[in-house]
Scaffold this motif. Structure first.
Motif, PDB file in Angstrom:
ATOM      1  N   SER A 172       0.826  -1.214   0.000  1.00  0.00           N
ATOM      2  CA  SER A 172       0.000   0.000   0.000  1.00  0.00           C
ATOM      3  C   SER A 172       0.849   1.248   0.000  1.00  0.00           C
ATOM      4  CB  SER A 172      -0.857   0.068   1.257  1.00  0.00           C
ATOM      5  OG  SER A 172      -1.672  -1.012   1.330  1.00  0.00           O
ATOM      6  N   ASP A 173       2.065   1.108   0.467  1.00  0.00           N
ATOM      7  CA  ASP A 173       2.886   2.298   0.579  1.00  0.00           C
ATOM      8  C   ASP A 173       4.357   1.876   0.520  1.00  0.00           C
ATOM      9  OD1 ASP A 173       3.522   4.914   0.868  1.00  0.00           O
ATOM     10  OD2 ASP A 173       2.534   5.196   2.800  1.00  0.00           O
ATOM     11  N   ILE A 174       5.181   2.819   0.144  1.00  0.00           N
ATOM     12  CA  ILE A 174       6.601   2.551  -0.080  1.00  0.00           C
ATOM     13  C   ILE A 174       7.317   1.897   1.112  1.00  0.00           C
ATOM     14  CG2 ILE A 174       8.793   3.755  -0.523  1.00  0.00           C
ATOM     15  CD1 ILE A 174       7.105   5.771  -2.180  1.00  0.00           C
ATOM     16  N   PRO A 175       7.049   2.337   2.364  1.00  0.00           N
ATOM     17  CA  PRO A 175       7.852   1.792   3.473  1.00  0.00           C
ATOM     18  C   PRO A 175       7.793   0.275   3.569  1.00  0.00           C
ATOM     19  CG  PRO A 175       6.371   3.503   4.290  1.00  0.00           C
ATOM     20  CD  PRO A 175       6.106   3.360   2.828  1.00  0.00           C
ATOM     21  N   ALA A 176       6.674  -0.326   3.156  1.00  0.00           N
ATOM     22  CA  ALA A 176       6.534  -1.782   3.277  1.00  0.00           C
ATOM     23  C   ALA A 176       7.587  -2.499   2.443  1.00  0.00           C
ATOM     24  CB  ALA A 176       5.134  -2.194   2.838  1.00  0.00           C
ATOM     25  N   LEU A 177       8.040  -1.869   1.374  1.00  0.00           N
ATOM     26  CA  LEU A 177       8.925  -2.554   0.423  1.00  0.00           C
ATOM     27  C   LEU A 177      10.376  -2.111   0.528  1.00  0.00           C
ATOM     28  CD1 LEU A 177       6.634  -2.379  -2.758  1.00  0.00           C
ATOM     29  CD2 LEU A 177       6.474  -3.893  -0.788  1.00  0.00           C
ATOM     30  N   LEU A 178      10.625  -1.009   1.229  1.00  0.00           N
ATOM     31  CA  LEU A 178      11.968  -0.411   1.208  1.00  0.00           C
ATOM     32  C   LEU A 178      13.116  -1.347   1.590  1.00  0.00           C
ATOM     33  CD1 LEU A 178      11.724   3.287   2.443  1.00  0.00           C
ATOM     34  CD2 LEU A 178      12.367   2.430   0.191  1.00  0.00           C
ATOM     35  N   PRO A 179      12.957  -2.256   2.580  1.00  0.00           N
ATOM     36  CA  PRO A 179      14.099  -3.113   2.909  1.00  0.00           C
ATOM     37  C   PRO A 179      14.424  -4.105   1.796  1.00  0.00           C
ATOM     38  CG  PRO A 179      12.425  -3.193   4.626  1.00  0.00           C
ATOM     39  CD  PRO A 179      11.828  -2.477   3.469  1.00  0.00           C
ATOM     40  N   GLY A 198      -8.040  -4.042 -21.197  1.00  0.00           N
ATOM     41  CA  GLY A 198      -7.145  -5.191 -21.215  1.00  0.00           C
ATOM     42  C   GLY A 198      -5.818  -4.880 -21.890  1.00  0.00           C
ATOM     43  N   GLU A 199      -5.673  -3.668 -22.388  1.00  0.00           N
ATOM     44  CA  GLU A 199      -4.480  -3.250 -23.127  1.00  0.00           C
ATOM     45  C   GLU A 199      -3.245  -3.223 -22.202  1.00  0.00           C
ATOM     46  OE1 GLU A 199      -3.273   1.116 -24.896  1.00  0.00           O
ATOM     47  OE2 GLU A 199      -5.306   0.696 -24.201  1.00  0.00           O
ATOM     48  N   LYS A 200      -2.103  -3.686 -22.717  1.00  0.00           N
ATOM     49  CA  LYS A 200      -0.865  -3.684 -21.924  1.00  0.00           C
ATOM     50  C   LYS A 200      -0.319  -2.257 -21.848  1.00  0.00           C
ATOM     51  CE  LYS A 200       3.428  -6.389 -21.786  1.00  0.00           C
ATOM     52  NZ  LYS A 200       3.571  -6.258 -20.363  1.00  0.00           N
ATOM     53  N   VAL A 201       0.156  -1.839 -20.666  1.00  0.00           N
ATOM     54  CA  VAL A 201       0.739  -0.493 -20.562  1.00  0.00           C
ATOM     55  C   VAL A 201       2.080  -0.580 -19.841  1.00  0.00           C
ATOM     56  CG1 VAL A 201      -1.302   0.999 -20.641  1.00  0.00           C
ATOM     57  CG2 VAL A 201      -0.705  -0.115 -18.493  1.00  0.00           C
ATOM     58  N   GLU A 202       2.960   0.363 -20.160  1.00  0.00           N
ATOM     59  CA  GLU A 202       4.267   0.427 -19.482  1.00  0.00           C
ATOM     60  C   GLU A 202       4.186   1.502 -18.407  1.00  0.00           C
ATOM     61  OE1 GLU A 202       6.769  -1.585 -19.942  1.00  0.00           O
ATOM     62  OE2 GLU A 202       5.731  -2.590 -21.605  1.00  0.00           O
ATOM     63  N   ARG A 203       4.546   1.192 -17.213  1.00  0.00           N
ATOM     64  CA  ARG A 203       4.633   2.206 -16.149  1.00  0.00           C
ATOM     65  C   ARG A 203       6.104   2.300 -15.754  1.00  0.00           C
ATOM     66  NH1 ARG A 203       0.444   4.387 -17.491  1.00  0.00           N
ATOM     67  NH2 ARG A 203      -1.538   3.366 -17.127  1.00  0.00           N
ATOM     68  N   ALA A 204       6.610   3.509 -15.772  1.00  0.00           N
ATOM     69  CA  ALA A 204       8.051   3.688 -15.577  1.00  0.00           C
ATOM     70  C   ALA A 204       8.500   3.218 -14.196  1.00  0.00           C
ATOM     71  CB  ALA A 204       8.389   5.162 -15.747  1.00  0.00           C
ATOM     72  N   GLU A 205       9.682   2.622 -14.161  1.00  0.00           N
ATOM     73  CA  GLU A 205      10.270   2.194 -12.885  1.00  0.00           C
ATOM     74  C   GLU A 205      10.939   3.418 -12.245  1.00  0.00           C
ATOM     75  OE1 GLU A 205      12.813  -1.275 -13.411  1.00  0.00           O
ATOM     76  OE2 GLU A 205      14.136  -0.419 -11.888  1.00  0.00           O
ATOM     77  N   LYS A 206      10.749   3.580 -10.925  1.00  0.00           N
ATOM     78  CA  LYS A 206      11.377   4.735 -10.255  1.00  0.00           C
ATOM     79  C   LYS A 206      12.306   4.223  -9.153  1.00  0.00           C
ATOM     80  CE  LYS A 206       8.424   8.356 -11.512  1.00  0.00           C
ATOM     81  NZ  LYS A 206       7.037   8.002 -11.751  1.00  0.00           N
ATOM     82  N   HIS A 207      13.395   4.953  -8.960  1.00  0.00           N
ATOM     83  CA  HIS A 207      14.296   4.586  -7.861  1.00  0.00           C
ATOM     84  C   HIS A 207      13.938   5.434  -6.642  1.00  0.00           C
ATOM     85  CE1 HIS A 207      17.894   3.042  -5.971  1.00  0.00           C
ATOM     86  NE2 HIS A 207      17.980   4.244  -5.428  1.00  0.00           N
ATOM     87  N   ILE A 208      13.680   4.804  -5.520  1.00  0.00           N
ATOM     88  CA  ILE A 208      13.273   5.540  -4.316  1.00  0.00           C
ATOM     89  C   ILE A 208      14.446   5.567  -3.348  1.00  0.00           C
ATOM     90  CG2 ILE A 208      11.635   5.584  -2.370  1.00  0.00           C
ATOM     91  CD1 ILE A 208      10.321   6.018  -5.092  1.00  0.00           C
ATOM     92  N   ASP A 209      14.867   6.789  -2.986  1.00  0.00           N
ATOM     93  CA  ASP A 209      15.992   6.837  -2.052  1.00  0.00           C
ATOM     94  C   ASP A 209      15.584   7.406  -0.689  1.00  0.00           C
ATOM     95  OD1 ASP A 209      15.595   9.370  -2.812  1.00  0.00           O
ATOM     96  OD2 ASP A 209      17.514   9.632  -3.856  1.00  0.00           O
ATOM     97  N   TRP A 210      14.265   7.398  -0.393  1.00  0.00           N
ATOM     98  CA  TRP A 210      13.807   7.872   0.908  1.00  0.00           C
ATOM     99  C   TRP A 210      14.279   6.938   2.017  1.00  0.00           C
ATOM    100  CZ3 TRP A 210       7.836   8.720   0.066  1.00  0.00           C
ATOM    101  CH2 TRP A 210       7.655   9.799  -0.796  1.00  0.00           C
TER     102      TRP A 210
END
Ligand code: AGP
Length: 612
Positions: free
Chosen positions: A192-199, A228-240
């Motif tokens: 749901s939010d970035i902190p869950a994934l940061l480690p 149903g169309e495929k879409v690209e969502r840009a990857e971002k680097h998070i340094d928080w």
């Protein structure tokens, strides 16, 4: 505001899910659960009420070895906090966790029951699980089944879905609720939010509303739900850092919550405005049309900030529903043996739903035979439990001790209550109701504009006046409770002495306080009290007060007569409090921040006051 975490990879899922959920604890929750594809080929669910340690104890006692799973912390919105209402929800081979509100849940429940679904919980989420299950039974694979189900849902959601039949994937989707994906080496995550994934990873992908994705060990493939169309969502680097991430990059929770108000209002209005019929869906109010007509008097009971919302609510109830209304500080109501009984409606307003003074006052009113309606933000808390009905605000958990977004959400519920009563009592015609309903629907965008558009100016003013010993807030009519609220916010977090006054009262005493060292913040939207407020403003100027006007855009008199003007857009009179309060919250915040006080945990204060 629930928390979602998901992992598909080669590491053990359970510790990753628990760790992720712990990092989302700041969002608030009342129960938690996980679902894991076990190495033995089963899809197992464990849920527990209360803190994460309860879930952890169960997992320690009966470990679930497996590398694919989803986890959830629940902040109740439909159905009280309990194990049966906790997520994940199961229907056949399908397991779902969800954050948000499914608006068409009543119709959906009826339809699913007709098809033979056995629904165990009170939640809207379990309905999603059954709907997906029916699609799978119709022959669809997991991704197609989720897509087909989502096309039948209205509302806000972030969901993550597992199927026992497809143990190598998680299907996720998002519409108006947050969900972020994380890309690792041989592992993919959602949260749901970035902190869950940061480690685990700093490579993140932010889904857009209307996106769904299939997560596998290799990648995340994103498509649009509708086409149903495929879409690209840009990857971002998070340094928080983790701490920054919990606050979504804001320095304090209070500042984050001030910015979250448009969303809080959107969520609180969702499913309740009946725009087609210029009305409000009032089933949660717990009154019949006959009850609505028979009400003799309304008592609004509350403390602190909720009391200021209640004072605003009195204007709504008297102007719109034409019901004599009394606002009472809950602590003063008790012990006075108030004259109250059947025929009276008592509305207990409380963000926490646990404030002891409000609880006891509501109990006394109930014992005397009045009907009690709770307006609270925490589902299943003490006041809603005691009340005959609960009309919840959906502001999400408020972490900062100083209430901001809950206050705005309380205003929304009080206004919706007044519209609903006014329609039933014949005091509000269709045109009047339409104006209010449409005005409410537009508010989130206007609130966002005011927060973003005024924050720099307000910060500058806060810097200029941060050392003022006293600050006065003045307003008339609907702006009077907002002046009180502005003063309370400043006192609470910056420890500066502040007074809110009815502008017309100033000449009866407080005018003696004004000199060139005293900032006077005057709430002066263009409303029926405007001309009189303008005179009071001139009285303050004549005593060399430093006047800051909170005025309607384009108000030339305000520009001419005050040192500084903070502008809000022109809206219906009833809606001005939603906008005028925003710069006052920001002002309190910035003064406190410049002074370096503990903004989120001010001294001597508690978020929930359970002592008399
Ligand atoms: C709000 O900023 C305060 N912390 C406080 O006045 C609060 O509004 C009051 O204690 C009532 O709380 P409640 O809404 O949870 O009942």
């Amino acid at each position: 505001m629930c928390g979602i975490v998901g992992h598909v990879g080669s590491e053990q899922a359970a510790p990753i899910l628990l760790d992720g959920l712990r990092r989302l604890e700041y969002r608030g929750y009342d129960s938690a659960g996980v679902a894991i594809h076990t190495d033995g080929g089963e899809l197992k669910v464990v849920r527990a009420v209360g803190k994460l340690r309860n879930l952890e104890a169960q997992l320690n006692a009966s470990p679930l070895p497996g590398t694919v799973g989803i986890g959830h912390t629940r902040w109740a919105t439909h159905g009280r906090p309990s194990e049966v209402n906790a997520h994940p929800h199961v229907a056949g081979p399908i397991v779902v966790v969800h954050n948000g509100i499914i608006e068409n849940h009543l119709a959906l429940r009826a339809r699913l029951e007709e098809r033979g679904a056995k629904i165990a919980s009170d939640t809207d989420t379990e309905l999603v699980a059954h709907l997906v299950h029916f699609k799978v039974k119709d022959g669809l694979d997991l991704e197609s089944a989720v897509r087909a189900a989502l096309r039948e849902l209205h509302g806000a959601y972030a969901i993550a879905v597992l199927s026992k039949n497809e143990p190598d994937r998680i299907v996720v989707a998002k519409s108006s609720s947050p969900l972020v994906l994380g890309l690792g080496d041989g592992a993919t995550y959602c949260g749901s939010d970035i902190p869950a994934l940061l480690p685990y990873t700093r490579r993140m992908v932010f889904l857009e509303d209307g996106d769904m994705a299939v997560l596998t060990r290799e990648d995340a493939s994103v498509t649009r739900i509708d086409t149903g169309e495929k879409v690209e969502r840009a990857e971002k680097h998070i340094d928080w850092s983790s701490v920054m991430a919990e606050k979504a990059g804001f320095k304090h929770f209070m500042l984050k919550e001030i910015h979250e108000q448009p969303r809080a209002i959107e969520d609180t209005l969702r499913g309740r405005l009946d725009r087609e019929n210029a009305d409000v869906h009032g089933h949660e109010i717990g009154l019949s049309d006959a009850d609505a007509k028979a009400i003799q008097r309304v008592y609004l009971l509350a403390c602190g900030t909720s009391h200021h919302a209640a004072m605003t609510g009195r204007y709504y109830l008297e102007q719109i529903a034409k019901i004599p209304t009394t606002v009472e500080l809950a602590s003063e109501f008790r012990g006075r043996d108030p004259i109250i009984g059947p025929g009276d409606l008592v509305v207990a307003v409380s963000q926490s739903g646990e404030t002891i003074d409000t609880l006891m006052a509501a109990r006394e009113a109930k014992e005397k035979g009045a009907k009690v309606l709770a307006i609270a933000n925490v589902i299943g808390s003490a006041i809603p439990r005691l009340a005959d009905a609960a009309f919840y605000t959906h502001a999400g958990p408020e972490i900062g001790v100083a209430s901001t977004k809950c206050f705005s959400a309380q205003l929304a519920n009080l206004l919706m209550l007044s519209i609903w009563l006014g329609r039933r009592r014949g005091t509000l015609d269709t045109n009047g109701a339409r104006e209010l309903v449409e005005g409410l629907a537009k508010l989130p965008v206007q609130m966002r504009d005011v927060v973003i558009g005024t924050r720099q100016l307000v910060a500058n003013l806060a810097k200029r006046y941060r050392d003022a010993r006293d600050v006065l807030f003045l307003g008339r009519g609907l702006s009077f409770p907002i002046a009180l609220e502005g003063a309370l916010k400043l006192k609470e977090i910056s420890y500066v002495h502040a007074e809110g006054y009815a502008a017309g009262e100033m000449k009866h005493g407080p005018i003696a306080l004004i000199d060139s060292a005293v900032p006077v913040i005057v709430l002066m939207p263009k409303d029926r009290w405007y001309d009189k407020t303008l005179s009071n403003l001139q009285e303050a100027m004549a005593r060399e007060g430093q006047v800051i006007g909170i005025a309607t855009e384009g108000d030339e008199a305000a520009q001419r007569l005050t040192q500084d003007v903070i502008e809000i857009p022109a809206v219906l009179e009833a809606l001005t409090p939603f906008l005028t309060v925003l710069p006052l919250q920001l002002y309190a915040y910035y003064v406190a921040d410049f002074k370096g006080t503990d903004v989120d945990q001010p001294r001597n204060l508690a978020k929930t006051v359970t002592v008399e």
